[in-house]
Scaffold this motif. Structure first.
Motif, PDB file in Angstrom:
ATOM      1  N   ARG A 121       0.864  -1.315  -0.068  1.00  0.00           N
ATOM      2  CA  ARG A 121      -0.162  -0.112   0.027  1.00  0.00           C
ATOM      3  C   ARG A 121       0.761   1.135   0.027  1.00  0.00           C
ATOM      4  NH1 ARG A 121      -3.164  -2.848   3.689  1.00  0.00           N
ATOM      5  NH2 ARG A 121      -2.162  -1.429   5.512  1.00  0.00           N
ATOM      6  N   ALA A 122       2.139   1.248   0.722  1.00  0.00           N
ATOM      7  CA  ALA A 122       3.150   2.248   0.713  1.00  0.00           C
ATOM      8  C   ALA A 122       3.280   2.725  -0.769  1.00  0.00           C
ATOM      9  CB  ALA A 122       3.937   2.102   1.749  1.00  0.00           C
ATOM     10  N   HIS A 123       3.349   2.017  -1.688  1.00  0.00           N
ATOM     11  CA  HIS A 123       3.923   2.167  -2.972  1.00  0.00           C
ATOM     12  C   HIS A 123       2.638   2.324  -4.138  1.00  0.00           C
ATOM     13  CE1 HIS A 123       8.002   1.565  -2.336  1.00  0.00           C
ATOM     14  NE2 HIS A 123       7.577   0.616  -1.323  1.00  0.00           N
ATOM     15  N   ALA A 124       1.488   2.420  -3.566  1.00  0.00           N
ATOM     16  CA  ALA A 124       0.097   2.473  -4.327  1.00  0.00           C
ATOM     17  C   ALA A 124       0.037   3.520  -5.191  1.00  0.00           C
ATOM     18  CB  ALA A 124      -0.964   2.442  -3.632  1.00  0.00           C
ATOM     19  N   ASP A 125       0.728   4.804  -4.736  1.00  0.00           N
ATOM     20  CA  ASP A 125       0.486   5.960  -5.744  1.00  0.00           C
ATOM     21  C   ASP A 125       1.575   6.155  -6.592  1.00  0.00           C
ATOM     22  OD1 ASP A 125      -1.967   6.644  -4.258  1.00  0.00           O
ATOM     23  OD2 ASP A 125      -0.737   7.686  -2.671  1.00  0.00           O
ATOM     24  N   GLU A 126       2.652   5.138  -6.629  1.00  0.00           N
ATOM     25  CA  GLU A 126       3.858   5.532  -7.554  1.00  0.00           C
ATOM     26  C   GLU A 126       3.314   4.914  -8.886  1.00  0.00           C
ATOM     27  OE1 GLU A 126       6.916   3.093  -5.671  1.00  0.00           O
ATOM     28  OE2 GLU A 126       7.006   4.323  -4.125  1.00  0.00           O
ATOM     29  N   PRO A 127       4.098   5.524 -10.144  1.00  0.00           N
ATOM     30  CA  PRO A 127       3.667   4.889 -11.402  1.00  0.00           C
ATOM     31  C   PRO A 127       3.806   3.355 -11.529  1.00  0.00           C
ATOM     32  CG  PRO A 127       5.336   6.770 -11.391  1.00  0.00           C
ATOM     33  CD  PRO A 127       5.268   6.307  -9.945  1.00  0.00           C
ATOM     34  N   PRO A 128       2.937   3.065 -12.287  1.00  0.00           N
ATOM     35  CA  PRO A 128       2.733   1.476 -12.338  1.00  0.00           C
ATOM     36  C   PRO A 128       4.184   0.698 -12.725  1.00  0.00           C
ATOM     37  CG  PRO A 128       0.848   2.382 -13.486  1.00  0.00           C
ATOM     38  CD  PRO A 128       1.607   3.493 -13.049  1.00  0.00           C
ATOM     39  N   ILE A 129       4.894   1.401 -13.801  1.00  0.00           N
ATOM     40  CA  ILE A 129       6.025   0.597 -14.147  1.00  0.00           C
ATOM     41  C   ILE A 129       7.150   0.131 -12.877  1.00  0.00           C
ATOM     42  CG2 ILE A 129       7.066   2.727 -15.058  1.00  0.00           C
ATOM     43  CD1 ILE A 129       7.550  -1.085 -16.063  1.00  0.00           C
ATOM     44  N   GLU A 130       7.129   1.537 -12.176  1.00  0.00           N
ATOM     45  CA  GLU A 130       8.027   1.623 -11.047  1.00  0.00           C
ATOM     46  C   GLU A 130       7.448   0.538  -9.890  1.00  0.00           C
ATOM     47  OE1 GLU A 130       8.661   5.266  -9.454  1.00  0.00           O
ATOM     48  OE2 GLU A 130       9.347   6.204 -11.244  1.00  0.00           O
ATOM     49  N   ARG A 131       6.294   0.373  -9.853  1.00  0.00           N
ATOM     50  CA  ARG A 131       5.571  -0.446  -8.784  1.00  0.00           C
ATOM     51  C   ARG A 131       5.854  -1.950  -9.124  1.00  0.00           C
ATOM     52  NH1 ARG A 131      -0.529   0.233  -8.286  1.00  0.00           N
ATOM     53  NH2 ARG A 131      -0.319  -1.237  -6.693  1.00  0.00           N
ATOM     54  N   LEU A 132       5.623  -2.241 -10.690  1.00  0.00           N
ATOM     55  CA  LEU A 132       5.778  -3.296 -10.980  1.00  0.00           C
ATOM     56  C   LEU A 132       7.578  -4.017 -10.927  1.00  0.00           C
ATOM     57  CD1 LEU A 132       4.870  -6.019 -12.063  1.00  0.00           C
ATOM     58  CD2 LEU A 132       4.913  -5.104 -14.490  1.00  0.00           C
ATOM     59  N   ALA A 133       8.655  -2.770 -11.198  1.00  0.00           N
ATOM     60  CA  ALA A 133       9.802  -3.331 -11.108  1.00  0.00           C
ATOM     61  C   ALA A 133      10.077  -3.448  -9.694  1.00  0.00           C
ATOM     62  CB  ALA A 133      10.543  -2.183 -11.579  1.00  0.00           C
ATOM     63  N   ILE A 144       9.514 -10.589 -19.854  1.00  0.00           N
ATOM     64  CA  ILE A 144       7.939 -10.561 -19.640  1.00  0.00           C
ATOM     65  C   ILE A 144       7.297  -9.183 -19.326  1.00  0.00           C
ATOM     66  CG2 ILE A 144       6.048 -11.263 -18.012  1.00  0.00           C
ATOM     67  CD1 ILE A 144       7.851 -13.576 -17.083  1.00  0.00           C
ATOM     68  N   VAL A 145       7.953  -8.071 -18.703  1.00  0.00           N
ATOM     69  CA  VAL A 145       7.493  -6.967 -18.428  1.00  0.00           C
ATOM     70  C   VAL A 145       7.768  -6.008 -19.711  1.00  0.00           C
ATOM     71  CG1 VAL A 145       7.751  -4.932 -16.965  1.00  0.00           C
ATOM     72  CG2 VAL A 145       7.915  -7.007 -15.798  1.00  0.00           C
ATOM     73  N   ALA A 146       9.157  -6.009 -20.268  1.00  0.00           N
ATOM     74  CA  ALA A 146       9.393  -5.299 -21.248  1.00  0.00           C
ATOM     75  C   ALA A 146       8.407  -5.347 -22.509  1.00  0.00           C
ATOM     76  CB  ALA A 146      10.790  -5.469 -21.850  1.00  0.00           C
ATOM     77  N   PRO A 147       8.113  -6.370 -22.798  1.00  0.00           N
ATOM     78  CA  PRO A 147       7.039  -6.589 -24.013  1.00  0.00           C
ATOM     79  C   PRO A 147       5.767  -5.836 -23.643  1.00  0.00           C
ATOM     80  CG  PRO A 147       8.097  -8.658 -23.556  1.00  0.00           C
ATOM     81  CD  PRO A 147       8.685  -7.851 -22.618  1.00  0.00           C
ATOM     82  N   LEU A 148       5.206  -5.507 -22.428  1.00  0.00           N
ATOM     83  CA  LEU A 148       4.164  -5.530 -22.184  1.00  0.00           C
ATOM     84  C   LEU A 148       3.958  -3.725 -22.349  1.00  0.00           C
ATOM     85  CD1 LEU A 148       3.479  -7.182 -18.803  1.00  0.00           C
ATOM     86  CD2 LEU A 148       2.583  -7.692 -21.001  1.00  0.00           C
ATOM     87  N   LEU A 149       4.972  -3.163 -22.330  1.00  0.00           N
ATOM     88  CA  LEU A 149       5.235  -1.448 -22.138  1.00  0.00           C
ATOM     89  C   LEU A 149       4.663  -0.900 -23.481  1.00  0.00           C
ATOM     90  CD1 LEU A 149       8.713  -1.173 -20.623  1.00  0.00           C
ATOM     91  CD2 LEU A 149       6.610  -1.192 -19.626  1.00  0.00           C
ATOM     92  N   ALA A 150       4.224   0.121 -23.272  1.00  0.00           N
ATOM     93  CA  ALA A 150       3.738   0.956 -24.698  1.00  0.00           C
ATOM     94  C   ALA A 150       4.904   1.598 -25.049  1.00  0.00           C
ATOM     95  CB  ALA A 150       2.554   1.800 -24.015  1.00  0.00           C
ATOM     96  N   ASP A 151       4.564   1.952 -26.533  1.00  0.00           N
ATOM     97  CA  ASP A 151       5.532   2.710 -27.098  1.00  0.00           C
ATOM     98  C   ASP A 151       6.124   4.082 -26.217  1.00  0.00           C
ATOM     99  OD1 ASP A 151       5.578   1.024 -28.854  1.00  0.00           O
ATOM    100  OD2 ASP A 151       4.331   2.186 -30.401  1.00  0.00           O
ATOM    101  N   GLY A 152       7.395   4.299 -26.020  1.00  0.00           N
ATOM    102  CA  GLY A 152       7.956   5.268 -25.180  1.00  0.00           C
ATOM    103  C   GLY A 152       8.295   5.304 -23.883  1.00  0.00           C
ATOM    104  N   VAL A 153       7.605   4.094 -23.331  1.00  0.00           N
ATOM    105  CA  VAL A 153       7.807   3.810 -21.798  1.00  0.00           C
ATOM    106  C   VAL A 153       9.156   3.083 -21.779  1.00  0.00           C
ATOM    107  CG1 VAL A 153       6.831   2.848 -19.616  1.00  0.00           C
ATOM    108  CG2 VAL A 153       5.260   3.853 -21.424  1.00  0.00           C
ATOM    109  N   ALA A 154       9.788   3.639 -20.725  1.00  0.00           N
ATOM    110  CA  ALA A 154      11.193   3.259 -20.171  1.00  0.00           C
ATOM    111  C   ALA A 154      10.866   1.947 -19.241  1.00  0.00           C
ATOM    112  CB  ALA A 154      12.057   4.501 -19.983  1.00  0.00           C
TER     113      ALA A 154
END
Length: 259
Positions: A70-82, A231-241
């Motif tokens: 929960r403490a990370h819930a407001d962070e960007p999704p890609i940062e949360r997944l990493a 797994i994660v990289a192929p999920l990213l939309a164009d331009g998302v690092a």
């Protein structure tokens, strides 16, 4: 359980330390009492049996994990997944953390036979898969991720990371670096009992453990990196690092090792 939160936390910390030191099968109420500086009679006042205390500890650990997530819930999704991926990484020298997870693995083996333990394990599994699914849903909504089956992808991510952690802690001998197993395997070829044909079998006909079959001390790190890249990289939309694994590990840094 004690009405004083600080006392309850002290008991749970004692369970954590006792499990690291003795493992699930051998830990006793006295061991736990010694680790938390409480009397055995006081522990029995709050928990009738060792099982009651260990079930309460599982609840405590999962509740703590929920709070950390929960403490990370407001962070960007890609940062949360990493960060989630980095959460599963064992450093080569994390002997105490590895010992604790070996004890947890022993507890997990009781799931088929103990309904109360199984309920906590199901709760933990739902938390892990639900966290990844929630991250993916948020990322799809804000354009971070492509459209995917979030439940299926979450199950794949959790199974990959949990499997890597289990493989490392069960095949490295519990010494944090696997050196003992590797030394024994390396030395087998020099033993007088080694098979003269060099096929790895001992003189008694047993099969020697192949060094290449043992996980490296950094196995979870390598699998976590592969999870990000494959797994994660192929999920990213164009331009998302894609964040680095180190960024992910840092994002989920813990005040202690109980997760």
């Amino acid at each position: 359980m004690s009405d004083q939160p600080s006392a309850a936390e002290e008991i749970m910390d004692g369970v954590y330390r006792a499990l690291r030191a003795h493992g699930y099968a051998d830990v006793t109420m006295q061991d736990i009492a010694d680790e938390c500086s409480k009397s055995k009679s006081l522990l029995h006042y709050h928990y009738d049996t060792k099982e009651d205390l260990l079930v309460a500890f599982l609840d405590y650990v999962i509740t703590d994990s929920e709070a950390r997530i929960r403490a990370h819930a407001d962070e960007p999704p890609i940062e949360r997944l990493a960060g989630f991926v980095g959460w599963f990484v064992f450093e080569a020298d994390a002997v105490d953390r590895e010992a604790f997870h070996i004890a947890l693995l022993e507890l997990r083996t009781q799931g088929p036979f103990n309904e109360r333990i199984r309920e906590q394990l199901v709760r933990s599994d739902r938390l892990l898969r639900g966290t990844v699914a929630d991250i993916l849903e948020s990322g799809i909504e804000n354009g971070t991720f492509r459209e995917v089956d979030v439940e299926e992808t979450a199950a794949l991510v959790v199974a990959t990371l949990d499997g890597a952690r289990t493989r490392q802690i069960t095949l490295t001998g519990g010494d944090g670096d696997g050196a003992g197993d590797r030394d024994e395997a390396d030395g087998a070829g020099d033993s007088d009992e080694a098979d003269a044909d060099g096929d790895g079998a001992t003189a008694e006909g047993g099969d020697a453990t192949a060094v290449d079959d043992l996980p490296e001390p950094t196995y979870t790190r390598r699998v976590a990196e592969a999870t990000l890249q494959r797994i994660v990289a192929p999920l990213l939309a164009d331009g998302v690092a894609l964040p680095s694994l180190e960024d992910g590990i840092a994002a989920m840094s813990r005040d202690d090792e109980t997760e």
